[in-house]
Design a protein around this motif. Structure first.
Motif, PDB file in Angstrom:
ATOM      1  N   ASN A 354       0.814  -1.206   0.000  1.00 54.22           N
ATOM      2  CA  ASN A 354       0.000   0.000   0.000  1.00 54.22           C
ATOM      3  C   ASN A 354       0.850   1.260   0.000  1.00 54.22           C
ATOM      4  OD1 ASN A 354      -2.973  -0.988   0.668  1.00 54.22           O
ATOM      5  ND2 ASN A 354      -1.583  -2.153   1.995  1.00 54.22           N
ATOM      6  N   HIS A 355       0.385   2.246  -0.739  1.00 56.98           N
ATOM      7  CA  HIS A 355       0.932   3.594  -0.646  1.00 56.98           C
ATOM      8  C   HIS A 355      -0.201   4.508  -0.181  1.00 56.98           C
ATOM      9  CE1 HIS A 355       1.882   7.688  -2.117  1.00 56.98           C
ATOM     10  NE2 HIS A 355       3.100   7.373  -1.730  1.00 56.98           N
ATOM     11  N   HIS A 356       0.132   5.463   0.675  1.00 57.79           N
ATOM     12  CA  HIS A 356      -0.881   6.341   1.230  1.00 57.79           C
ATOM     13  C   HIS A 356      -0.553   7.785   0.875  1.00 57.79           C
ATOM     14  CE1 HIS A 356      -2.341   2.984   3.745  1.00 57.79           C
ATOM     15  NE2 HIS A 356      -1.054   2.673   3.813  1.00 57.79           N
ATOM     16  N   SER A 357      -1.556   8.499   0.396  1.00 57.03           N
ATOM     17  CA  SER A 357      -1.409   9.914   0.070  1.00 57.03           C
ATOM     18  C   SER A 357      -2.419  10.711   0.877  1.00 57.03           C
ATOM     19  CB  SER A 357      -1.647  10.163  -1.426  1.00 57.03           C
ATOM     20  OG  SER A 357      -0.682   9.497  -2.210  1.00 57.03           O
ATOM     21  N   ILE A 358      -1.933  11.736   1.561  1.00 50.49           N
ATOM     22  CA  ILE A 358      -2.812  12.703   2.232  1.00 50.49           C
ATOM     23  C   ILE A 358      -2.737  13.981   1.412  1.00 50.49           C
ATOM     24  CG2 ILE A 358      -3.261  13.985   4.344  1.00 50.49           C
ATOM     25  CD1 ILE A 358      -1.816  11.775   5.885  1.00 50.49           C
ATOM     26  N   ILE A 359      -3.834  14.317   0.736  1.00 48.62           N
ATOM     27  CA  ILE A 359      -3.850  15.470  -0.154  1.00 48.62           C
ATOM     28  C   ILE A 359      -4.522  16.626   0.563  1.00 48.62           C
ATOM     29  CG2 ILE A 359      -4.602  16.384  -2.372  1.00 48.62           C
ATOM     30  CD1 ILE A 359      -4.513  12.641  -1.970  1.00 48.62           C
ATOM     31  N   VAL A 360      -3.748  17.679   0.785  1.00 49.87           N
ATOM     32  CA  VAL A 360      -4.234  18.848   1.516  1.00 49.87           C
ATOM     33  C   VAL A 360      -4.450  19.985   0.529  1.00 49.87           C
ATOM     34  CG1 VAL A 360      -3.762  20.504   3.352  1.00 49.87           C
ATOM     35  CG2 VAL A 360      -2.997  18.126   3.582  1.00 49.87           C
ATOM     36  N   PHE A 361      -5.722  20.344   0.272  1.00 51.33           N
ATOM     37  CA  PHE A 361      -6.020  21.507  -0.560  1.00 51.33           C
ATOM     38  C   PHE A 361      -5.974  22.761   0.308  1.00 51.33           C
ATOM     39  CE2 PHE A 361      -8.239  18.244  -3.171  1.00 51.33           C
ATOM     40  CZ  PHE A 361      -7.503  18.432  -4.331  1.00 51.33           C
ATOM     41  N   GLY A 365      -2.320  28.234   2.698  1.00 53.44           N
ATOM     42  CA  GLY A 365      -3.108  29.201   3.435  1.00 53.44           C
ATOM     43  C   GLY A 365      -2.777  29.259   4.914  1.00 53.44           C
ATOM     44  N   ASP A 366      -3.460  30.178   5.607  1.00 54.81           N
ATOM     45  CA  ASP A 366      -3.180  30.423   7.014  1.00 54.81           C
ATOM     46  C   ASP A 366      -3.572  29.249   7.895  1.00 54.81           C
ATOM     47  OD1 ASP A 366      -2.251  32.617   8.845  1.00 54.81           O
ATOM     48  OD2 ASP A 366      -4.206  32.213   9.754  1.00 54.81           O
ATOM     49  N   LEU A 367      -4.730  28.645   7.637  1.00 52.67           N
ATOM     50  CA  LEU A 367      -5.197  27.525   8.443  1.00 52.67           C
ATOM     51  C   LEU A 367      -4.258  26.327   8.318  1.00 52.67           C
ATOM     52  CD1 LEU A 367      -7.388  26.177  10.200  1.00 52.67           C
ATOM     53  CD2 LEU A 367      -8.534  25.509   8.067  1.00 52.67           C
ATOM     54  N   ALA A 368      -3.787  26.061   7.115  1.00 55.84           N
ATOM     55  CA  ALA A 368      -2.925  24.902   6.895  1.00 55.84           C
ATOM     56  C   ALA A 368      -1.608  25.021   7.637  1.00 55.84           C
ATOM     57  CB  ALA A 368      -2.668  24.712   5.399  1.00 55.84           C
ATOM     58  N   LYS A 369      -1.009  26.209   7.598  1.00 55.14           N
ATOM     59  CA  LYS A 369       0.311  26.358   8.232  1.00 55.14           C
ATOM     60  C   LYS A 369       0.218  26.381   9.746  1.00 55.14           C
ATOM     61  CE  LYS A 369       0.606  31.445   8.243  1.00 55.14           C
ATOM     62  NZ  LYS A 369       1.323  32.610   7.680  1.00 55.14           N
ATOM     63  N   LYS A 370      -0.923  26.846  10.285  1.00 54.85           N
ATOM     64  CA  LYS A 370      -1.054  26.963  11.731  1.00 54.85           C
ATOM     65  C   LYS A 370      -1.715  25.751  12.378  1.00 54.85           C
ATOM     66  CE  LYS A 370      -1.284  32.032  11.865  1.00 54.85           C
ATOM     67  NZ  LYS A 370      -2.119  33.215  12.215  1.00 54.85           N
ATOM     68  N   LYS A 371      -2.575  25.057  11.642  1.00 56.96           N
ATOM     69  CA  LYS A 371      -3.349  23.980  12.246  1.00 56.96           C
ATOM     70  C   LYS A 371      -3.192  22.636  11.528  1.00 56.96           C
ATOM     71  CE  LYS A 371      -5.370  26.612  15.379  1.00 56.96           C
ATOM     72  NZ  LYS A 371      -5.139  26.432  16.834  1.00 56.96           N
ATOM     73  N   THR A 372      -3.519  22.612  10.236  1.00 59.24           N
ATOM     74  CA  THR A 372      -3.625  21.337   9.528  1.00 59.24           C
ATOM     75  C   THR A 372      -2.308  20.583   9.474  1.00 59.24           C
ATOM     76  OG1 THR A 372      -5.341  22.339   8.140  1.00 59.24           O
ATOM     77  CG2 THR A 372      -4.425  20.225   7.423  1.00 59.24           C
ATOM     78  N   LEU A 373      -1.275  21.226   8.931  1.00 59.58           N
ATOM     79  CA  LEU A 373       0.000  20.527   8.778  1.00 59.58           C
ATOM     80  C   LEU A 373       0.718  20.308  10.105  1.00 59.58           C
ATOM     81  CD1 LEU A 373       0.927  22.054   5.366  1.00 59.58           C
ATOM     82  CD2 LEU A 373       0.679  19.617   5.846  1.00 59.58           C
ATOM     83  N   ARG A 413       6.133  29.108   4.713  1.00 66.27           N
ATOM     84  CA  ARG A 413       4.902  28.838   5.433  1.00 66.27           C
ATOM     85  C   ARG A 413       5.100  27.939   6.659  1.00 66.27           C
ATOM     86  NH1 ARG A 413       3.767  32.145   2.197  1.00 66.27           N
ATOM     87  NH2 ARG A 413       1.904  32.301   0.864  1.00 66.27           N
ATOM     88  N   LEU A 414       5.762  26.802   6.490  1.00 62.60           N
ATOM     89  CA  LEU A 414       5.685  25.747   7.493  1.00 62.60           C
ATOM     90  C   LEU A 414       6.800  25.756   8.526  1.00 62.60           C
ATOM     91  CD1 LEU A 414       4.656  22.750   5.196  1.00 62.60           C
ATOM     92  CD2 LEU A 414       3.181  24.378   6.407  1.00 62.60           C
ATOM     93  N   ALA A 415       8.020  26.092   8.122  1.00 63.56           N
ATOM     94  CA  ALA A 415       9.184  25.909   9.002  1.00 63.56           C
ATOM     95  C   ALA A 415       8.992  26.590  10.348  1.00 63.56           C
ATOM     96  CB  ALA A 415      10.447  26.407   8.312  1.00 63.56           C
TER      97      ALA A 415
END
Length: 471
Positions: A354-361, A365-373, A413-415
């Motif tokens: 199995n290979h697993h992909s988590i695709i984040v649309f 953005g602001d929510l992704a860098k602060k919460k999602t990722l 964004r992320l670091a």
């Protein structure tokens, strides 16, 4: 298996050298491995002496030093099981209460006394870090001065003070490669895809052959057991039986024993003790595969096989191949070790079905860098993500002119936010699971490109996808 075979066939103590790891994830895996070792009831722990191959200096908490890691896992598990183990007499670690230089000199003296009394190490474990270092022998440190590389590879045993800018607790105390080369057996643990790539960088393209054989074995025999493959020999570290060796192998073993005796004399400046030393060797084949079970302690998988193999860069003998020039420091100390010695390589178990992909649309953005990722990063730190996973970060470039690729997403964004959640080693490893793919939701061709890229990353495995839609 190595400890049991020693105790069944020889007298004296088994000398086990353990190295630490960097980052919370890898240190947690190391603790799992040490606890698993302590659970082996057949081992006579009164005949095992442990020493640290490297240690951190200037740490603030006990959990951040390698001695603390071994105490909290292996030694504590022995105590919990009621197994007698004298930490005072059976566990050797640097005295970090001394100054940095004094700590190294004191530890060198105590190790010399240990090896003089009981012989060289029976087994040394190493971990290949994301910067291609092993046992706190950092390429950035020894490349900074020719004298440092000379001390790393000196025929004289020495305990060194080294430094790193990549990992937590920058100051270290580490044995040089003389003691590692003197070990009867060497095991190298790889953390996963990123560490495997480091091994290939460090030790040459021939290791692709080993990886291919391991994958073929998994495909043919299933994830649980890697068997001996045609054209490889069975006299590896985990499978050799001293009672069934052929005369040719006996002669090879005798050579290995003489070589270990010679190393002992160089190491201590003394004649070796009367206790028989190493007689384990391998044939002249470049690669051997060992019978093994999946290394479940090294990561949760849903059916993937780990891999174990014997690998060497040069033909057997005391000197490396004439083609290998170590006057220039190599990318990794491991390539130097492998020029002289066989090593056993242990890979993190990987799901090969199995290979697993988590695709984040909306990944820029602001929510992704602060919460999602950061939340996904915490799943990674908790070791609940599959080992064979990619996090595909998607966004429309029309709204984020400063993001063009994965490095841009990470740096812009992320670091900043992820650095607050984990250590440098964990960040470097996690980044290798990320990929930025630009999208336009109203452009079918662009979205088909995203689909093609996910399929490419899956590499023909079962393609499992989870989508996160940020508003």
């Amino acid at each position: 298996a190595c400890i049991l075979r020693f105790q069944q066939t020889r007298g004296g103590n088994f000398i086990l050298g353990l190295s630490g790891s960097n980052g919370d994830v890898r240190r947690a895996r190391a603790m799992d491995t040490f606890k698993s070792l302590a659970a082996k009831q057949a081992i006579d722990w009164s005949r095992v002496v442990i020493f640290l191959v490297d240690e951190r200096f200037g740490f603030q908490h006990e959990k951040d030093c390698n001695a603390g890691l071994v105490r909290a896992s292996l030694i504590q598990a022995l105590r919990d099981g009621g197994v007698p183990f004298s930490e005072e007499h059976q566990f050797f670690a640097p005295d970090t209460g001394l100054s940095w230089e004094e700590c190294a000199k004191d530890y060198e003296k105590r190790l010399r006394e240990l090896f003089l009394r009981q012989g060289p190490p029976s087994l040394v474990t190493l971990g290949l870090a994301s910067d291609d270092s092993v046992a706190s022998l950092f390429p950035e440190w020894y490349r900074a001065s020719p004298d440092r590389w000379a001390r790393v590879t000196s025929k004289e045993f020495e305990v060194l003070t080294t430094e790193t800018s990549h990992f937590e607790v920058p100051q270290r105390v580490a044995v040089n490669l003389r003691i590692i080369r003197a070990a009867e057996n060497i095991v190298v643990y790889l953390g996963g895809k990123e560490a495997s790539e480091g091994l290939y960088r460090s030790c040459g393209s021939s290791l692709n052959e080993l990886e291919a054989k391991l994958q073929d074995a998994d495909a043919e025999l299933g994830p649980e057991v890697v068997e001996k493959i045609k054209h490889t020999t069975s006299d590896s570290l985990l499978t050799t039986s001293p009672t069934t060796e052929s005369p040719a192998r006996e002669r090879s073993a005798q050579f290995a024993g003489r070589r270990t005796m010679s190393m002992f004399e160089e190491l201590t400046g003394q004649a070796p003790p009367s206790t028989p030393l190493a007689t384990t060797s391998t044939s002249r084949g470049s690669f051997q595969l060992a019978r093994m079970r999946s290394m479940n302690a090294w990561g949760s998988t849903s059916g993937g096989g780990g891999g174990v193999g014997m690998a060497r860069q040069a033909t057997p003998g005391d000197k490396p191949s004439d083609k290998l020039d170590f006057s220039v420091p190599p990318p990794s100390p491991l390539s130097y070790v492998m020029a002289f010695c066989y090593v056993t390589v242990v890979k993190l178990a990987v799901d090969r079905k199995n290979h697993h992909s988590i695709i984040v649309f909306g990944a820029a953005g602001d929510l992704a860098k602060k919460k999602t990722l950061p939340a996904i990063f915490h799943l990674y730190l908790s070791r609940v993500l599959p080992t064979n996973v990619h996090i595909i970060c998607c966004d429309d470039l029309a709204y984020h002119s400063d993001i063009r690729n994965t490095d841009d997403l990470w740096n812009h964004r992320l670091a900043k936010y992820l650095a607050e959640e984990g250590r440098a080693a964990d960040l470097m490893d996690f980044k290798k699971h990320l990929e930025f793919v630009p999208i336009k939701l109203d452009d079918e061709e662009v979205m088909l490109h995203l689909d093609a890229r996910i399929r490419e990353l899956a590499g023909g495995l079962r393609d499992n996808r989870a989508f996160y839609l940020a508003q």
